[in-house]
Design an enzyme around this catalytic site. Structure first.
Site, short mmCIF file in Angstrom:
data_model
loop_
_atom_site.label_atom_id
_atom_site.label_comp_id
_atom_site.label_asym_id
_atom_site.label_seq_id
_atom_site.Cartn_x
_atom_site.Cartn_y
_atom_site.Cartn_z
N GLU A 1 -56.89 6.55 53.78
CA GLU A 1 -56.44 7.15 52.52
C GLU A 1 -56.31 8.67 52.62
O GLU A 1 -56.15 9.35 51.60
CB GLU A 1 -57.41 6.81 51.38
N HIS B 1 -63.34 8.69 46.45
CA HIS B 1 -62.74 7.38 46.11
C HIS B 1 -63.81 6.33 46.34
O HIS B 1 -64.48 6.31 47.38
CB HIS B 1 -61.53 7.10 47.00
N HIS C 1 -65.13 1.98 45.34
CA HIS C 1 -64.86 0.66 44.77
C HIS C 1 -66.00 0.30 43.82
O HIS C 1 -66.42 -0.86 43.78
CB HIS C 1 -64.77 -0.39 45.87
N TYR D 1 -68.86 12.81 26.64
CA TYR D 1 -68.95 13.23 28.03
C TYR D 1 -67.78 12.68 28.86
O TYR D 1 -67.29 13.35 29.77
CB TYR D 1 -70.31 12.82 28.62
N HIS E 1 -58.17 -2.06 42.72
CA HIS E 1 -58.77 -1.32 43.83
C HIS E 1 -59.97 -0.49 43.33
O HIS E 1 -61.10 -0.95 43.47
CB HIS E 1 -57.67 -0.44 44.46
O1 LIG Z 1 -59.81 0.06 50.13
C1 LIG Z 1 -59.60 0.56 51.25
O2 LIG Z 1 -59.30 -0.07 52.27
C2 LIG Z 1 -59.79 2.08 51.35
O3 LIG Z 1 -59.30 2.67 50.17
C3 LIG Z 1 -61.26 2.36 51.43
O4 LIG Z 1 -61.92 2.40 50.41
C4 LIG Z 1 -61.89 2.49 52.75
O5 LIG Z 1 -60.95 2.80 53.76
P1 LIG Z 1 -61.32 3.84 54.88
O6 LIG Z 1 -61.65 5.16 54.22
O7 LIG Z 1 -60.11 3.91 55.78
O8 LIG Z 1 -62.53 3.29 55.56
ZN LIG Z 2 -60.51 1.81 48.65
#
Ligand SMILES: O=C(O)[C@@H](O)C(=O)COP(=O)(O)O
Ligand SMILES: [Zn+2]
Length: 217
Positions: free
Chosen positions: A76, A95, A97, A122, A162
Site C-alpha cells: 500500500e 492503515h 483492519h 470527539y 477492507h
Molecule cells: O489488506 C492488505 O493486504 C494490505 O492493505 C495490508 O493491510 C497489509 O499489506 P502489507 O502492508 O503489504 O503487509
Molecule cells: Zn489492508
C-alpha cells in the site's frame, strides 16, 4: 541517519507494538508510515506483523515510489504516497483492519460521502466526515485517482470491504485519529437497533468554529 529519522523509526516500532498488543492490528495486516523532512517516506515492510517491527528493517521510499532502502515496502506504499501528495501537512499515516471499522466497511447501503454518523463531539473533532472509497483489491494502484480526489478534504477514509486509512500532522496524531474512528465504529455497532441522536449541524458547526475542522489538519 538524522535524529529525526531514528526517532521516527522508534516511534513506528512502538506504535505498531501498541496497536498489536491491543488487538487493533492482527496477523500481518495494516501498515504505518512517516514522512521525513526531505520528503522521503519510512513505511512498514510488506507481510510483517505490526507487533514485530524492527527499527533497522523499515522500508524507505521516495515521493515517486522508488525504494531507497530497507526491505520490500508495504503493497500500500502507493496509497500512502498519494495521501502525502494530497495532504502536504500530513506527516504520518496508519492503515488497519481494526474489527469494528472493518465491519462497517462491509455493510450495505453506506453513504459514500459519510459512512459513520457524528455520534460524539470527539469523532467530529478528530475525523469529521468519513468517506467510503470503492472496493479495489489491496495494492491496486487504480485507487490512486479516487484517493487524490478525496484525501485533500479528508484525513480519514474507509476502504470498502477492507478498513480505515488515516493521516495526521504526526504519527501520534494519525494514531489518535484511527483509534477514535475505531471506537466510534464500535459505538455505532453497539447502538444499532436503538434510537440515537447524532449531533446536529449547528453542534458540528460550533465544534468546527471552536476547535477547527478536522479536515484541515
Ligand atoms: O489488506 C492488505 O493486504 C494490505 O492493505 C495490508 O493491510 C497489509 O499489506 P502489507 O502492508 O503489504 O503487509
Ligand atoms: Zn489492508
Amino acid at each position: 541517519m538524522t535524529d529525526r529519522e531514528a526517532a521516527a523509526r522508534a516511534e513506528m516500532v512502538e506504535s505498531g507494538r501498541s496497536l498489536f498488543d491491543r488487538g487493533l492490528a492482527t496477523g500481518s495486516s495494516g501498515n504505518i508510515s512517516v514522512r521525513l523532512e526531505d520528503g522521503t517516506i519510512l513505511i512498514t515492510p510488506t507481510d510483517i506483523s505490526l507487533g514485530a517491527l524492527d527499527p533497522d528493517a523499515i522500508a524507505k521510499v521516495d515521493a515517486a515510489g522508488a525504494v531507497i532502502g530497507g526491505p520490500k515496502p508495504s503493497k500500500e506504499a502507493f496509497l500512502h504516497r498519494a495521501i502525502y501528495a494530497a495532504r502536504p501537512a500530513a506527516q504520518g499515516i496508519v492503515h488497519l483492519h481494526a474489527t469494528h471499522s472493518a465491519a462497517i466497511s462491509c455493510m450495505a447501503g453506506l453513504s459514500p460521502d459519510d459512512c459513520l454518523p457524528p455520534l460524539t463531539a470527539y469523532f467530529v473533532m478528530k475525523i469529521g466526515r468519513l468517506p467510503l472509497i470503492p472496493y479495489h483489491r489491496p495494492g491496486d494502484e487504480r485507487l490512486t485517482d479516487a484517493i487524490m480526489r478525496i484525501a485533500p478534504d479528508h484525513p480519514a477514509m474507509l476502504l470498502a470491504n477492507h478498513g480505515p486509512i488515516v493521516s495526521g500532522a504526526s504519527l501520534r496524531h494519525a494514531m489518535n485519529r484511527i483509534e477514535e474512528l475505531e471506537e466510534t465504529a464500535k459505538l455505532f455497532l453497539l447502538l444499532r437497533g436503538s434510537p440515537t441522536s447524532p449531533l446536529t449541524p449547528d453542534q458540528i458547526d460550533d465544534l468546527d468554529a471552536t476547535f477547527g475542522a478536522a479536515s484541515q489538519s
